[in-house]
Design an enzyme around this catalytic site. Structure first.
Site, PDB file in Angstrom:
ATOM      1  N   ASP A 157       0.835  -1.187   0.000  1.00  0.00           N
ATOM      2  CA  ASP A 157       0.000   0.000   0.000  1.00  0.00           C
ATOM      3  C   ASP A 157       0.881   1.252   0.000  1.00  0.00           C
ATOM      4  OD1 ASP A 157      -2.196  -1.647   0.158  1.00  0.00           O
ATOM      5  OD2 ASP A 157      -2.404  -1.450   2.329  1.00  0.00           O
ATOM      6  N   LYS A 158       0.356   2.325  -0.540  1.00  0.00           N
ATOM      7  CA  LYS A 158       1.116   3.570  -0.635  1.00  0.00           C
ATOM      8  C   LYS A 158       1.717   3.977   0.704  1.00  0.00           C
ATOM      9  CE  LYS A 158       0.598   8.464  -1.885  1.00  0.00           C
ATOM     10  NZ  LYS A 158      -0.311   9.518  -2.403  1.00  0.00           N
TER      11      LYS A 158
END
Length: 337
Positions: A157-158
């Site tokens: 995930d970012k």
């Protein structure tokens, strides 16, 4: 509330090159709600997120006055929306510094910082790991992932930091993909959680798929979705022993579904601290104060270990990194509770 026809580009001197101009009339009886929501309902082809981005870029105006506050109340009148042309589908190389843990002719292993998306997507066209890899690796990056995701075998995930591997050749990409598909990869994450999962050691085995109530979220499902298995162990609990306020939890992935650890920890009643999507309620006041003091502005989740057999050379590789400063500082403060 009606949307006018698209205007020709040359009718608006302030429009970005190639932009389309939309005019939307908001009647008095349709005004009063949030601006982004009202405009998204009127402009069928533009999502609420897209409206928010256009507002932030100063591309929406009311009676000639630019607007920027998405949460403001919609007023009646004629709105003009300038829609820039789509960004190029092929990512551009960017000279973004990378922390390289290992690299050879076949693959590269990096320690991804929080805040960097793995690959370009809507609203994140630049500044991604793919942009950085294209600059670092040049033409050697594997093309199997497609023009938008060259070299990408798996994702973080970012706002999750940690170890990632990317393929530089098609043969390495195929080999790594086979290892991930067979769950023959050692992946351990460190999570700082609200409270502690009970029991302190165990396995969460569920099915995970898109939430029926919010398509942007994943959820534990009864029958549909895909099998998801996480083995976890509480490494340290913080606060009162009988009722911990927080914990450091090691999570070993057997499968790798979207948001798997975040969903599974929330399912156990111990979501990752700072998680804006699966947080499900604030932590205790001392923990909130520790989060603020540490400057944590993301989910407290770090991909600490990645181990696999090199798909070309057969060498056993294992990489381990410590969590970044925000998580280390938060853990130090939690240990003082």
């Amino acid at each position: 509330m009606t949307a006018a026809d698209t205007l020709p580009d040359d009718e608006d001197d302030d429009a970005p090159a190639g932009a389309l101009a939309l005019e939307i009339e908001i009647a008095a009886d349709a005004a009063g709600g949030r601006l982004d929501k009202t405009l998204a309902e009127a402009a069928a082809d533009l999502s609420r997120a897209r409206i928010q981005a256009l507002l932030a870029d100063g591309l929406i105006s009311l009676e000639g006055v630019p607007l920027s506050d998405a949460s403001a109340k919609a007023r009646p009148g004629l709105y003009r929306i300038l829609v820039p042309p789509p960004a190029p589908a092929i990512p551009e190389p960017e000279a973004i510094p990378l922390t390289v843990l290992y690299e050879d002719a076949h693959l590269i292993v990096i320690d991804k910082p929080a805040g960097m998306a793995a690959h370009p997507g809507p609203g994140t066209e630049r500044g991604t790991l793919v942009n950085a890899l294209l600059h670092h690796c040049g033409d050697s990056l594997s093309g199997i992932g497609g023009v938008a995701r060259p070299g990408v075998v798996h994702r973080l995930d970012k706002d999750t930091s940690g170890v990632m591997v990317a393929a530089k050749t098609d043969a390495a990409h195929q080999g790594l993909s086979a290892l991930f598909a067979a769950h023959d990869i050692d992946r351990v994450y460190v999570a700082l959680t609200r409270g502690a999962p009970n029991p302190p050691k165990g396995t969460v085995e569920t099915r995970i798929g898109r939430s029926a109530s919010d398509r942007k979220k994943m959820a534990v499902l009864k029958s549909s979705g895909r099998e998801a298995i996480t083995h976890y162990r509480v490494e340290q609990a913080f606060g009162p022993q009988e009722r911990p306020l927080a914990a450091r939890v090691a999570c070993r992935l057997e499968t790798g579904r979207t948001h798997q650890i975040r969903v599974h920890m929330a399912h156990k009643g111990a979501p990752c601290l700072g998680d804006p999507t699966y947080g499900s309620g604030p932590p205790a006041l001392p923990v909130r104060e520790a989060i603020a003091a540490a400057g944590l502005a993301r989910q407290a989740l770090h991909a600490a270990v990645l181990g696999f057999v090199h798909p070309i050379t057969g060498e056993a590789l294992r990489f381990e990194t410590e969590p970044p400063a925000d998580m280390r500082d938060l853990e130090r403060r939690l240990a003082e509770l």
